[in-house]
Each structure stands twice: as C-alpha cells, then as structure tokens.
Design a protein around this motif. Structure first.
Motif, PDB file in Angstrom:
ATOM      1  N   ILE A 161      71.193  63.442 105.312  1.00  0.00           N
ATOM      2  CA  ILE A 161      72.631  63.270 105.159  1.00  0.00           C
ATOM      3  C   ILE A 161      72.916  62.914 103.698  1.00  0.00           C
ATOM      4  O   ILE A 161      72.317  61.986 103.153  1.00  0.00           O
ATOM      5  N   ILE A 162      73.845  63.679 103.085  1.00  0.00           N
ATOM      6  CA  ILE A 162      74.144  63.523 101.662  1.00  0.00           C
ATOM      7  C   ILE A 162      75.635  63.324 101.435  1.00  0.00           C
ATOM      8  O   ILE A 162      76.452  63.550 102.324  1.00  0.00           O
ATOM      9  N   ASP A 163      75.978  62.905 100.214  1.00  0.00           N
ATOM     10  CA  ASP A 163      77.368  62.906  99.769  1.00  0.00           C
ATOM     11  C   ASP A 163      77.807  64.351  99.610  1.00  0.00           C
ATOM     12  O   ASP A 163      77.017  65.197  99.175  1.00  0.00           O
ATOM     13  N   ILE A 164      79.068  64.634  99.924  1.00  0.00           N
ATOM     14  CA  ILE A 164      79.616  65.954  99.628  1.00  0.00           C
ATOM     15  C   ILE A 164      80.129  65.913  98.195  1.00  0.00           C
ATOM     16  O   ILE A 164      80.981  65.095  97.860  1.00  0.00           O
ATOM     17  N   GLU A 165      79.586  66.765  97.367  1.00  0.00           N
ATOM     18  CA  GLU A 165      79.980  66.856  95.959  1.00  0.00           C
ATOM     19  C   GLU A 165      80.400  68.282  95.661  1.00  0.00           C
ATOM     20  O   GLU A 165      79.881  69.224  96.244  1.00  0.00           O
ATOM     21  N   LYS A 166      81.325  68.432  94.749  1.00  0.00           N
ATOM     22  CA  LYS A 166      81.724  69.768  94.309  1.00  0.00           C
ATOM     23  C   LYS A 166      80.655  70.304  93.379  1.00  0.00           C
ATOM     24  O   LYS A 166      80.058  69.579  92.594  1.00  0.00           O
ATOM     25  N   ALA A 167      80.417  71.600  93.474  1.00  0.00           N
ATOM     26  CA  ALA A 167      79.379  72.221  92.657  1.00  0.00           C
ATOM     27  C   ALA A 167      79.958  73.381  91.867  1.00  0.00           C
ATOM     28  O   ALA A 167      80.843  74.085  92.339  1.00  0.00           O
ATOM     29  N   ASN A 168      79.457  73.551  90.669  1.00  0.00           N
ATOM     30  CA  ASN A 168      79.722  74.773  89.930  1.00  0.00           C
ATOM     31  C   ASN A 168      78.916  75.872  90.607  1.00  0.00           C
ATOM     32  O   ASN A 168      78.034  75.592  91.412  1.00  0.00           O
ATOM     33  N   PRO A 169      79.165  77.135  90.288  1.00  0.00           N
ATOM     34  CA  PRO A 169      78.412  78.215  90.942  1.00  0.00           C
ATOM     35  C   PRO A 169      76.899  78.043  90.797  1.00  0.00           C
ATOM     36  O   PRO A 169      76.389  77.787  89.710  1.00  0.00           O
ATOM     37  N   ILE A 170      76.213  78.174  91.909  1.00  0.00           N
ATOM     38  CA  ILE A 170      74.755  78.083  91.948  1.00  0.00           C
ATOM     39  C   ILE A 170      74.212  79.502  91.917  1.00  0.00           C
ATOM     40  O   ILE A 170      74.694  80.376  92.644  1.00  0.00           O
ATOM     41  N   GLN A 171      73.193  79.714  91.075  1.00  0.00           N
ATOM     42  CA  GLN A 171      72.663  81.061  90.885  1.00  0.00           C
ATOM     43  C   GLN A 171      71.145  81.033  90.791  1.00  0.00           C
ATOM     44  O   GLN A 171      70.562  80.026  90.379  1.00  0.00           O
ATOM     45  N   PRO A 172      70.516  82.159  91.127  1.00  0.00           N
ATOM     46  CA  PRO A 172      69.064  82.258  90.905  1.00  0.00           C
ATOM     47  C   PRO A 172      68.739  82.002  89.428  1.00  0.00           C
ATOM     48  O   PRO A 172      69.523  82.337  88.541  1.00  0.00           O
ATOM     49  N   GLY A 173      67.597  81.390  89.198  1.00  0.00           N
ATOM     50  CA  GLY A 173      67.180  81.058  87.838  1.00  0.00           C
ATOM     51  C   GLY A 173      67.489  79.623  87.458  1.00  0.00           C
ATOM     52  O   GLY A 173      66.874  79.066  86.559  1.00  0.00           O
ATOM     53  N   GLN A 174      68.459  79.003  88.147  1.00  0.00           N
ATOM     54  CA  GLN A 174      68.728  77.595  87.909  1.00  0.00           C
ATOM     55  C   GLN A 174      67.591  76.772  88.510  1.00  0.00           C
ATOM     56  O   GLN A 174      66.741  77.288  89.231  1.00  0.00           O
ATOM     57  N   ILE A 175      67.596  75.483  88.204  1.00  0.00           N
ATOM     58  CA  ILE A 175      66.522  74.601  88.640  1.00  0.00           C
ATOM     59  C   ILE A 175      67.063  73.557  89.617  1.00  0.00           C
ATOM     60  O   ILE A 175      68.007  72.835  89.312  1.00  0.00           O
ATOM     61  N   LEU A 176      66.451  73.506  90.803  1.00  0.00           N
ATOM     62  CA  LEU A 176      66.720  72.446  91.774  1.00  0.00           C
ATOM     63  C   LEU A 176      65.759  71.319  91.457  1.00  0.00           C
ATOM     64  O   LEU A 176      64.554  71.544  91.320  1.00  0.00           O
ATOM     65  N   MET A 177      66.282  70.117  91.307  1.00  0.00           N
ATOM     66  CA  MET A 177      65.456  68.935  91.045  1.00  0.00           C
ATOM     67  C   MET A 177      65.603  67.986  92.235  1.00  0.00           C
ATOM     68  O   MET A 177      66.717  67.632  92.606  1.00  0.00           O
ATOM     69  N   ILE A 178      64.472  67.613  92.820  1.00  0.00           N
ATOM     70  CA  ILE A 178      64.467  66.629  93.903  1.00  0.00           C
ATOM     71  C   ILE A 178      63.556  65.497  93.455  1.00  0.00           C
ATOM     72  O   ILE A 178      62.354  65.697  93.269  1.00  0.00           O
ATOM     73  N   ASP A 179      64.157  64.345  93.234  1.00  0.00           N
ATOM     74  CA  ASP A 179      63.411  63.170  92.756  1.00  0.00           C
ATOM     75  C   ASP A 179      62.530  63.515  91.551  1.00  0.00           C
ATOM     76  O   ASP A 179      61.370  63.113  91.461  1.00  0.00           O
ATOM     77  N   GLY A 180      63.093  64.296  90.635  1.00  0.00           N
ATOM     78  CA  GLY A 180      62.404  64.621  89.388  1.00  0.00           C
ATOM     79  C   GLY A 180      61.419  65.775  89.461  1.00  0.00           C
ATOM     80  O   GLY A 180      60.845  66.153  88.450  1.00  0.00           O
ATOM     81  N   ILE A 181      61.215  66.351  90.648  1.00  0.00           N
ATOM     82  CA  ILE A 181      60.330  67.510  90.788  1.00  0.00           C
ATOM     83  C   ILE A 181      61.188  68.766  90.725  1.00  0.00           C
ATOM     84  O   ILE A 181      62.205  68.866  91.419  1.00  0.00           O
ATOM     85  N   SER A 182      60.789  69.729  89.906  1.00  0.00           N
ATOM     86  CA  SER A 182      61.615  70.927  89.706  1.00  0.00           C
ATOM     87  C   SER A 182      61.145  72.095  90.565  1.00  0.00           C
ATOM     88  O   SER A 182      59.950  72.285  90.799  1.00  0.00           O
ATOM     89  N   TYR A 183      62.138  72.870  91.019  1.00  0.00           N
ATOM     90  CA  TYR A 183      61.924  74.070  91.821  1.00  0.00           C
ATOM     91  C   TYR A 183      62.884  75.130  91.293  1.00  0.00           C
ATOM     92  O   TYR A 183      64.097  74.931  91.337  1.00  0.00           O
ATOM     93  N   ARG A 184      62.356  76.258  90.822  1.00  0.00           N
ATOM     94  CA  ARG A 184      63.221  77.343  90.332  1.00  0.00           C
ATOM     95  C   ARG A 184      63.890  78.016  91.528  1.00  0.00           C
ATOM     96  O   ARG A 184      63.241  78.354  92.515  1.00  0.00           O
ATOM     97  N   ILE A 185      65.203  78.193  91.440  1.00  0.00           N
ATOM     98  CA  ILE A 185      65.965  78.860  92.498  1.00  0.00           C
ATOM     99  C   ILE A 185      65.716  80.362  92.394  1.00  0.00           C
ATOM    100  O   ILE A 185      65.888  80.959  91.340  1.00  0.00           O
ATOM    101  N   THR A 186      65.318  80.968  93.525  1.00  0.00           N
ATOM    102  CA  THR A 186      64.971  82.388  93.544  1.00  0.00           C
ATOM    103  C   THR A 186      66.025  83.263  94.220  1.00  0.00           C
ATOM    104  O   THR A 186      66.102  84.456  93.946  1.00  0.00           O
ATOM    105  N   ALA A 187      66.839  82.692  95.110  1.00  0.00           N
ATOM    106  CA  ALA A 187      67.891  83.449  95.796  1.00  0.00           C
ATOM    107  C   ALA A 187      68.900  82.467  96.386  1.00  0.00           C
ATOM    108  O   ALA A 187      68.567  81.308  96.661  1.00  0.00           O
ATOM    109  N   ILE A 188      70.124  82.951  96.577  1.00  0.00           N
ATOM    110  CA  ILE A 188      71.218  82.126  97.105  1.00  0.00           C
ATOM    111  C   ILE A 188      71.917  82.898  98.217  1.00  0.00           C
ATOM    112  O   ILE A 188      72.355  84.035  98.006  1.00  0.00           O
TER     113      ILE A 188
END
Length: 122
Positions: A42-69
């Motif tokens: 369960i998370i806070d609902i936050e507004k996001a700018n457009p999410i696109q492949p190539g951006q980086i998802l960070m979870i607790d400082g660990i990075s994951y390259r976004i491959t598809a949306i």
C-alpha cells in the motif's frame, strides 16, 4: 537525473511473501479492493510525469531499467495508486497496468521503502 515519480510504502499486505518466488509486486493506494489488500504493498497516491521505457525504477536505492509500460499504467497509478511491477525484462507490455523492468531479483519491500522513477540524463 530528474525524478518522474516518488512514493513510499505505507503498509505491507499479509500475503505479499507468497509472491517471493514470482517475478512481480503489486502496488495499490489506500483504497485497495479488499480481495487484493493482502497481496499488495500500500502506497501514497502521487502524480507522475509520463513513465517511459529507458527510465530507471529505484526501490530502496536499487535500480531497475524500465523495459516496457502497459497502456493503462499512468491512469491507474494516478487514480488508484495501482500498478504491477514485473521483474522479467519483457520489452513488450502484455498487461495494461504493468511496468516491466529488467530481469533481476524481486526486492523485499517494507513499511517506509521508497519507490522512485527517474529520467536518465541524455
């Protein structure tokens, strides 16, 4: 890097550990349907700018390259705080509410865990 989206985990569903051997996690805002609450972070609902492949998802400082949306990610993330994150490296979205990231181990989130999406500097 420019931050596109940021939130943190408020609650951890009692059954999220049942997905430990899977390749996904489920995020939801506080209005999560009862039948999914036990399986969701369960998370806070936050507004996001457009999410696109190539951006980086960070979870607790660990990075994951976004491959598809998936086609509905922006709508469901901003209205319900909902999306599924799959850690399988798919380059074509198969589910409309899913963010796909590079194949890596699924992180173990806890209350307070941070989730961010960042634009990679060109």
């Amino acid at each position: 890097m420019k931050t596109i989206y940021t939130t943190h985990v408020l609650q951890v569903g009692a059954q999220v550990s049942s997905f430990q051997n899977g390749d996904f996690i489920i995020l939801f805002g506080m209005d999560v349907p009862d039948e999914l609450k036990a399986y969701s972070y369960i998370i806070d609902i936050e507004k996001a700018n457009p999410i696109q492949p190539g951006q980086i998802l960070m979870i607790d400082g660990i990075s994951y390259r976004i491959t598809a949306i998936g086609s509905e990610v922006m709508d469901t993330l901003q209205t319900m705080g909902h999306c599924t994150i799959r850690f399988n490296g798919a380059t074509k979205a198969q589910m409309p509410g899913t963010i796909y990231v590079e194949k890596k181990d699924v992180p173990s989130l806890q209350v307070g865990s941070s989730i961010e999406i960042e634009e990679v500097d060109a």
